[in-house]
Design a protein around this motif. Structure first.
Motif, short mmCIF file in Angstrom:
data_model
loop_
_atom_site.label_atom_id
_atom_site.label_comp_id
_atom_site.label_asym_id
_atom_site.label_seq_id
_atom_site.Cartn_x
_atom_site.Cartn_y
_atom_site.Cartn_z
N ASP A 1 -8.93 41.01 -26.45
CA ASP A 1 -7.60 41.58 -26.69
C ASP A 1 -6.49 40.55 -26.56
N ARG A 2 -6.64 39.70 -25.52
CA ARG A 2 -5.60 38.72 -25.23
C ARG A 2 -6.21 37.36 -24.93
N GLN B 1 -2.29 37.72 -30.51
CA GLN B 1 -3.22 37.72 -29.39
C GLN B 1 -2.99 36.57 -28.43
#
Length: 218
Positions: free
Chosen positions: A27-28, A43
């Motif tokens: 996700d990140r 991201q």
């Protein structure tokens, strides 16, 4: 998954970042480095830092699940043993310790074939001591990749690199049996293995050389 990355501007680190962006399980991404990577994505967050004083940026980093470390230099680029040790040992351990404080459970790093704290080579002994120290930090999964000569397009061209690459590829078929670990390997395979080591629930901990890296990247 929130992934921490160091060394994202080098040959392997930049490739790993590219593979991480858009990865379904991530996700990140937070990339730490002295200079920013030439990538842009919602991201990706980039933090400029000095690895000798990571405490200065620790508050900017959110809890994370995994980390990959592609920090590394050469004796020629570093200019001295002290400068080389500062990157390939001290910065590596500083990043790993920071990652541990942020909750990282899976940590993967690119080291070198032949790395050993008992080696007579300063380069390999430094890599080996870093590996040994990483083993004491307490990650649930520690993956150490030990490639030999890396094949790929470096942003910084080195003198004689084209000749060395051609020679390495020519000799590769002759490196059989125990010598297979010294075969040159594509940097992109190493980058993919690095990422899979921390994203694949079934990946195993341990040290991986030529054949192991290729299996992990598959």
């Amino acid at each position: 998954m929130h992934l921490l990355v160091s060394g994202g501007t080098g040959l392997i680190g930049s490739l790993a970042l590219r593979h991480a962006i858009g990865h379904g399980g991530i996700d990140r991404i937070t990339a730490l480095g002295r200079r920013p990577a030439s990538l842009d994505s919602p991201q990706l967050s980039q933090i400029a830092c000095d690895f000798a004083s990571l405490d200065a940026v620790a508050d900017q980093i959110q809890p994370a699940d995994a980390a990959i470390c592609a920090l590394g230099t050469t004796m020629r680029q570093a200019g001295s043993r002290q400068a080389f040790h500062a990157v390939d040992h001290d910065a590596v351990i500083a990043f790993a310790r920071l990652a541990k404080t942020k909750g990282v459970r899976r940590f993967a790093i690119v080291s070198s074939v032949g790395a050993s704290s008992r080696s007579g080579s300063f380069y390999l002994a430094t890599k080996g001591r870093a590996e040994d120290r990483l083993g004491t930090i307490g990650f649930e999964r520690l993956v150490i990749l030990q490639p030999s000569f890396l094949l790929g397009d470096r942003s910084e061209k080195r003198s004689g690199e084209g000749y060395a690459t051609a020679l390495a590829q020519l000799l590769s078929p002759l490196l059989a049996g125990p010598l297979r670990r010294y075969r040159p390997i594509e940097a992109d395979l190493v980058a993919r293995a690095l990422l899979r080591a921390v994203t694949d629930d079934g990946a195993a901990a341990g040290r991986f050389d030529y054949d192991g890296i290729r299996r992990l990247a598959a």
